[in-house]
Design an enzyme around this catalytic site. Structure first.
Site, short mmCIF file in Angstrom:
data_model
loop_
_atom_site.label_atom_id
_atom_site.label_comp_id
_atom_site.label_asym_id
_atom_site.label_seq_id
_atom_site.Cartn_x
_atom_site.Cartn_y
_atom_site.Cartn_z
N GLU A 121 2.31 -3.15 -3.46
CA GLU A 121 2.70 -2.08 -2.55
C GLU A 121 4.03 -2.35 -1.84
OE1 GLU A 121 -0.60 -1.51 0.13
OE2 GLU A 121 -1.91 -0.76 -1.43
N GLU B 112 -6.58 -0.94 -6.63
CA GLU B 112 -7.28 -0.90 -5.34
C GLU B 112 -7.81 0.51 -5.12
OE1 GLU B 112 -5.26 -2.15 -1.74
OE2 GLU B 112 -4.35 -3.86 -2.78
O1 IFM Z 1 -6.07 -4.12 2.97
C1 IFM Z 1 -5.07 -3.37 2.36
C2 IFM Z 1 -4.45 -4.16 1.23
O2 IFM Z 1 -3.95 -5.38 1.64
C3 IFM Z 1 -3.32 -3.38 0.62
N1 IFM Z 1 -3.73 -2.05 0.27
C4 IFM Z 1 -4.45 -1.28 1.25
C5 IFM Z 1 -5.61 -2.09 1.79
C6 IFM Z 1 -6.38 -1.26 2.85
O3 IFM Z 1 -5.53 -0.89 3.87
#
Ligand code: IFM
Length: 488
Positions: A170, A393
């Site tokens: 990200e 994710e």
């Molecule tokens: O916890 C975070 C992760 O580190 C990166 N993506 C989003 C998740 C939830 O906010």
């Protein structure tokens, strides 16, 4: 258990199921084995930066409990584990390699290998060594070179033992939250810095790719981007939503795939654009083997002439720009909204984020809208020539309660079922999706939200470090066991 139509690819063993975590969020042990401080250690120590001034000093104590956690991962029946490697454990302040850091990941990787778990490792999940931040961090092009050197150390050491290397997690968050809005480490709120950090992060990714290919030629190499698709609140806001997507999604994906930044945003922010050297875009658009997609929610936007400014934006500004302008004054929401509007007008901002009422939200306030995942995947597939996709994710923060030794996280269970069904549909519509990672294996340090937000499918009691499977995890277990036995 989770259920999909009989003909679903998700029912087949070839579709990779995994759970994900990140180093700073779970490891703890920040002061051992010559780990250097990271920007998050520094940021957490700043009063008001993180909820109740929580930090990652102990987190889930995974550094010490890794064997037990690997057993836990294995007990879930997943095929893969997405972890991240902490740069501050690997390269010391003087630039030399820290063998003790490599040894920790060696122990962890060996434990995973013993359980036959496929490894996806992210090289940068936000924990930049503080000594690099002291020299400008991601505002300094030299950091990209340092990232390439660190990549060389890790990938020449572990080679093909790591099946999937992710350069960055990200970069949107690292650049925009960290250097543009100032709500994440290192806490800089400046437009120009945000875009410069973004460019240097993408460069770092591009510089790392050939190194990964050389050192781990049988592994797959890619990057993970986060997507929060923007939806217009009405017809007059369609253009605003498109601009917001250009600024937040295409700004990262287009250079990676097409070697160009979106013109709309480039022209709009011309006076704060970074210097782009002649070969930069070629470096950034180095071919990737897979794209990691992180998805949680969608965002509603209106054209900037109307609409109530969303709470999320107010929170951001609370901690960043307005806070800085107003120093210690406490402002009510209407005054903040008014100031924000003024700020936006000054900057000629095209859109407002708007909070819809009466929609389902998770504990962190994000709208639950699974259909946006399906639309995102099919839209991306139509717009770009993409490599295979992994959902790296997806998950929900829930205000979990441990009752009688059990956690009934009904909302999270439903969230997973509905989002996974969208993945199934996207595959049927021709999107090449090869795997899915739940965020997260266990509750952990949720950055500026500290330990308040729980994203795990496994509950962590931070006092005792006991792990307890939530209902959503048991459902994964049941589904994956049934899949292994060929019962689906
Ligand atoms: O916890 C975070 C992760 O580190 C990166 N993506 C989003 C998740 C939830 O906010």
């Amino acid at each position: 258990m989770y259920k999909f139509p009989k003909d679903s690819k998700l029912n087949k063993p070839e579709f990779l199921f995994g759970v994900a975590t990140a180093s700073y969020q779970i490891e703890g042990a920040t002061n051992v084995d010559e780990r250097c401080p990271s920007i998050w250690d520094t940021f957490c120590a700043k009063p008001g930066a993180v909820y109740k001034q929580h930090n990652g000093d102990v987190a889930c104590n995974h550094y010490n409990l890794y064997q037990q956690d690997v057993d836990l991962i294995s007990s879930l029946g997943v095929d893969a584990y997405r972890l991240s490697i902490a740069w501050p454990r690997i390269i010391k302040t003087d630039g030399s390699v820290n063998q003790k850091g490599l040894d920790f990941y060696d122990r962890l990787i060996s434990a995973l290998e013993e359980k036959n778990i496929t490894i996806m490792a992210t090289l940068y999940h936000w924990d930049l060594p503080q000594y690099l931040e002291d020299k400008g961090g991601w505002l300094n092009r030299e950091t990209s070179v340092k990232f390439a050197e660190y990549t060389d150390v890790v990938s020449s050491y572990f080679g093909d033992r790591i099946s999937f290397y992710v350069t960055l997690n990200e970069p949107w968050c690292s650049a925009y939250h960290g250097y543009r809005y100032g709500i994440h480490a290192p806490g800089i709120a400046d437009e120009k810095s945000g875009f410069l950090a973004c460019h240097n992060l993408l460069l770092a990714h591009g510089m790392a790719m050939p190194i990964l290919r050389k050192n781990a030629s049988n592994s797959k190499h890619g990057i993970v981007l986060n997507f929060t698709p923007n939806y217009p609140v009405d017809d007059s806001s369609i253009e605003a939503a498109q601009f917001a997507d250009d600024e937040h999604s295409h700004w990262f994906l287009k250079p990676l795939i097409d070697g160009k930044y979106p013109e709309s945003v480039y022209n709009h922010f011309l006076d704060v654009m970074p210097v782009i050297e002649s070969t930069d875009m070629q470096i950034i658009s180095e071919k990737i083997d897979f794209l990691g997609v992180n998805f949680y929610s969608r965002s509603m936007v209106s054209n900037a002439r109307q609409g109530k400014v969303s709470d999320t934006i107010l929170q951001k500004l609370d901690r960043a720009e307005i806070r800085m302008q107003e120093s210690n004054d406490v402002l009510d929401d209407d005054t903040k909204a008014e100031k924000l509007q003024k700020l936006m007008n000054q900057k000629g901002i095209h859109y407002n984020s708007v909070d819809l009422e009466e929609v389902e939200r998770t504990h962190i306030g994000w709208e639950v809208h699974p259909e946006a995942l399906l639309k995102l995947l099919t839209d991306l597939n139509q717009t770009y020539q993409l490599p295979p996709i992994y959902i790296t994710e997806n998950g929900a923060a829930v205000d979990d309660q441990l009752v009688g030794g059990k956690i009934d996280d009904e909302q999270r269970y439903r969230y997973y079922q509905n989002h996974l069904s969208m993945v199934d549909q996207a595959i049927k519509l021709g999107v090449d999706i090869r795997g899915y990672f739940a965020w997260s294996l266990m509750d952990n340090f949720e950055w500026a939200e500290g330990y308040k937000m729980r994203f795990g499918i496994v509950y962590v009691d931070y006092e005792t470090q006991t792990r307890t499977l939530k209902r959503s995890a048991i459902k994964f277990q049941e589904f994956l066991n049934a899949r292994k036995q060929g019962l689906l």
